[in-house]
Design a protein around this motif. Structure first.
Motif, PDB file in Angstrom:
ATOM      1  N   ASN A 191      -8.287  34.662  10.084  1.00 18.76           N
ATOM      2  CA  ASN A 191      -7.682  33.332  10.209  1.00 18.76           C
ATOM      3  C   ASN A 191      -8.701  32.318  10.736  1.00 18.76           C
ATOM      4  O   ASN A 191      -9.855  32.658  11.005  1.00 18.76           O
ATOM      5  N   ASN A 192      -8.265  31.086  10.890  1.00 16.35           N
ATOM      6  CA  ASN A 192      -9.203  30.042  11.314  1.00 16.35           C
ATOM      7  C   ASN A 192      -9.719  30.256  12.730  1.00 16.35           C
ATOM      8  O   ASN A 192     -10.817  29.810  13.077  1.00 16.35           O
ATOM      9  N   MET A 215     -15.288  29.534   5.563  1.00 21.80           N
ATOM     10  CA  MET A 215     -13.962  29.119   6.000  1.00 21.80           C
ATOM     11  C   MET A 215     -13.220  28.419   4.856  1.00 21.80           C
ATOM     12  O   MET A 215     -12.051  28.715   4.585  1.00 21.80           O
ATOM     13  N   ARG A 216     -13.925  27.515   4.155  1.00 21.24           N
ATOM     14  CA  ARG A 216     -13.322  26.832   3.006  1.00 21.24           C
ATOM     15  C   ARG A 216     -12.984  27.835   1.908  1.00 21.24           C
ATOM     16  O   ARG A 216     -11.955  27.704   1.228  1.00 21.24           O
ATOM     17  N   TYR A 220      -9.262  27.604   4.414  1.00 25.93           N
ATOM     18  CA  TYR A 220      -9.106  26.870   5.672  1.00 25.93           C
ATOM     19  C   TYR A 220     -10.052  25.673   5.692  1.00 25.93           C
ATOM     20  O   TYR A 220     -11.246  25.818   5.397  1.00 25.93           O
ATOM     21  N   PRO A 222     -12.372  23.134   7.661  1.00 26.04           N
ATOM     22  CA  PRO A 222     -13.027  23.111   8.976  1.00 26.04           C
ATOM     23  C   PRO A 222     -12.293  22.181   9.932  1.00 26.04           C
ATOM     24  O   PRO A 222     -11.937  21.060   9.573  1.00 26.04           O
ATOM     25  N   ASN A 223     -12.040  22.667  11.137  1.00 25.28           N
ATOM     26  CA  ASN A 223     -11.258  21.903  12.111  1.00 25.28           C
ATOM     27  C   ASN A 223     -12.142  21.283  13.181  1.00 25.28           C
ATOM     28  O   ASN A 223     -13.364  21.377  13.133  1.00 25.28           O
TER      29      ASN A 223
END
Length: 431
Positions: A191-192, A215-216, A220, A222-223
């Motif tokens: 998960n992220n 992540m992409r 997800y 990027p946060n």
């Protein structure tokens, strides 16, 4: 202390607590260190995968909390409320003094099923949960790897918490990539949170960009945590500003930590500007930002300007704030006003306060005054004070035992009499 005034700020504080949970403090001690009252301020927060084992949670309001995968084994939860909380795969049924009256009928049914499961023997999911707990307390990355591998070797499937815990045990980027490849080989869901932890282990921008790409690839975006890690690894203010603009272009809103990193890269005027930008982003500046602003101050008027902003934005002050202010208030009337403010905030003048205040002094006479105040408060000198006196007097310190306070007193007094004025001698209380 982290500012906690709204539910959103509380949730952010709890995320910080969870990321730092391996640093030797118990869960409840960490909660209180954030300025959070465990009896009244936990409701509606995210506590997933937190170890409450053996904690005193009597009377705590944990309603509407996310408590999946939490370990409550032997925790005392007498009178604690859990209405609306997600208890998936938690061990609440193993807590002490559990009052079913403080739970919904659905939660009570779930607890009964968990008790029956324990009576029959652990399910596969429960067994993974127990191994995850062992990964969490593993003393080395190699030990964590063996535990993670044991999940697959026993015919079980590691979960997203297994992945995040394994990456979290990595001590450097090499081990972090090793953990990631091991997770991929096990076809473990990531998960992220795992990507945030992975990015935090990276030493350079290229590796963090690589993490963002992976992540992409998993769906997800990027946060703010990933971008803030990237920001922290950049060199120079211009490069950091570019990352900030990239964040905004991708609709990622900066956090307080984002602006704290930017504030550290510039002078007092720049820090004021970033503090104003933080407010414009509808974030509430806290004591951390105030102290960063004061660290950038070089004159009393700048320190006063910082305090005016603290009043304007209702920022509370801590012991560090006052220690940073003290060198600018090294005269009788001003120092008395400062100590009165400290008393109102229930903050004492102790050894750490004076050590930092003297260390931050820019003038020899200010250090002398603070030393005199310290003597009046009957606080023993710290060897770093002597080193700072020597720096301000532009002389080399002599080699002395830092634990011998009598010698330290003599050396400081001798230095003040030798290098200071009569006013300095009086201020230091050496007459």
């Amino acid at each position: 202390m982290i500012e906690v005034r709204t539910l959103e700020q509380l949730t952010k504080a709890i995320r910080t607590l969870r990321l730092n949970h391996e640093r030797g403090m118990g869960t409840i001690e960490l909660i209180r260190s954030l300025g959070i009252d465990p009896l009244t301020q936990l409701r509606g927060s995210d506590w997933r995968a937190t170890n409450f084992g053996g904690c005193d949670l009597k009377g705590a309001d944990l309603s509407d909390c996310r408590l999946a995968f939490c370990d409550f084994t032997d925790a005392d939860v007498a009178g604690a409320m859990f209405f609306g909380s997600d208890l998936h795969m938690s061990t609440l049924h193993r807590a002490k003094n559990l009052a079913l009256a403080y739970m919904s009928s659905q939660q009570r049914t779930e607890l009964e099923k968990l008790r029956e499961r324990d009576a029959r023997g652990h399910s596969s999911g429960a067994h993974v949960f127990l191994i995850n707990g062992r990964i969490r307390i593993a003393e080395s990355f190699q030990e964590a790897k063996k535990l993670f591998g044991a999940i697959s070797s026993e015919g079980l499937e590691p979960d997203m918490y297994s992945a995040a815990l394994l990456i979290g045990k990595a001590q450097n980027s090499v081990e972090a990539w090793d953990a990631y490849h091991m997770i991929q080989s096990a076809k473990c869901q990531v998960n992220n949170v795992a990507f945030v932890v992975l990015a935090s282990k990276m030493d350079n921008i290229a590796d963090i960009r690589d993490v963002m790409g992976k992540m992409r690839g998993k769906g997800y975006a990027p946060n703010v945590q990933i971008f803030t890690t990237l920001l922290a690894r950049t060199r120079g203010l211009a490069a950091a500003e570019e990352v900030l603009e990239e964040m905004k272009s991708q609709q990622v809103h900066p956090s307080n930590v984002t602006y704290q990193i930017l504030m550290r890269r510039t002078d007092f005027a720049g820090r004021k500007t970033y503090l104003s930008k933080l407010v414009s982003e509808r974030l509430h500046p806290g004591t951390a930002e105030l102290n960063l602003l004061l660290r950038g101050a070089t004159r009393e008027d700048e320190a006063d300007d910082a305090i005016e902003m603290a009043h304007e934005y209702e920022i509370s002050r801590d012991a560090l704030t006052y220690a940073l202010l003290a060198p600018y208030k090294a005269r009788p009337d001003a120092f008395e006003a400062l100590t009165n403010d400290m008393a109102e905030d229930d903050i004492n003048r102790n050894s750490e306060f004076y050590k930092l205040a003297v260390n931050r002094s820019r003038m020899f006479r200010d250090a002398c005054f603070l030393y005199g105040c310290m003597k009046l408060d009957r606080i023993e000198p710290h060897h770093r004070m002597y080193e700072r006196f020597c720096e301000l007097a532009e002389v080399l310190p002599t080699a002395i035992d830092p634990d011998n306070t009598d010698v330290l007193k003599q050396e400081i007094a001798s230095l003040i009499r030798r290098k200071g004025t009569f006013a300095d001698v009086l201020a230091a209380g050496l007459t």
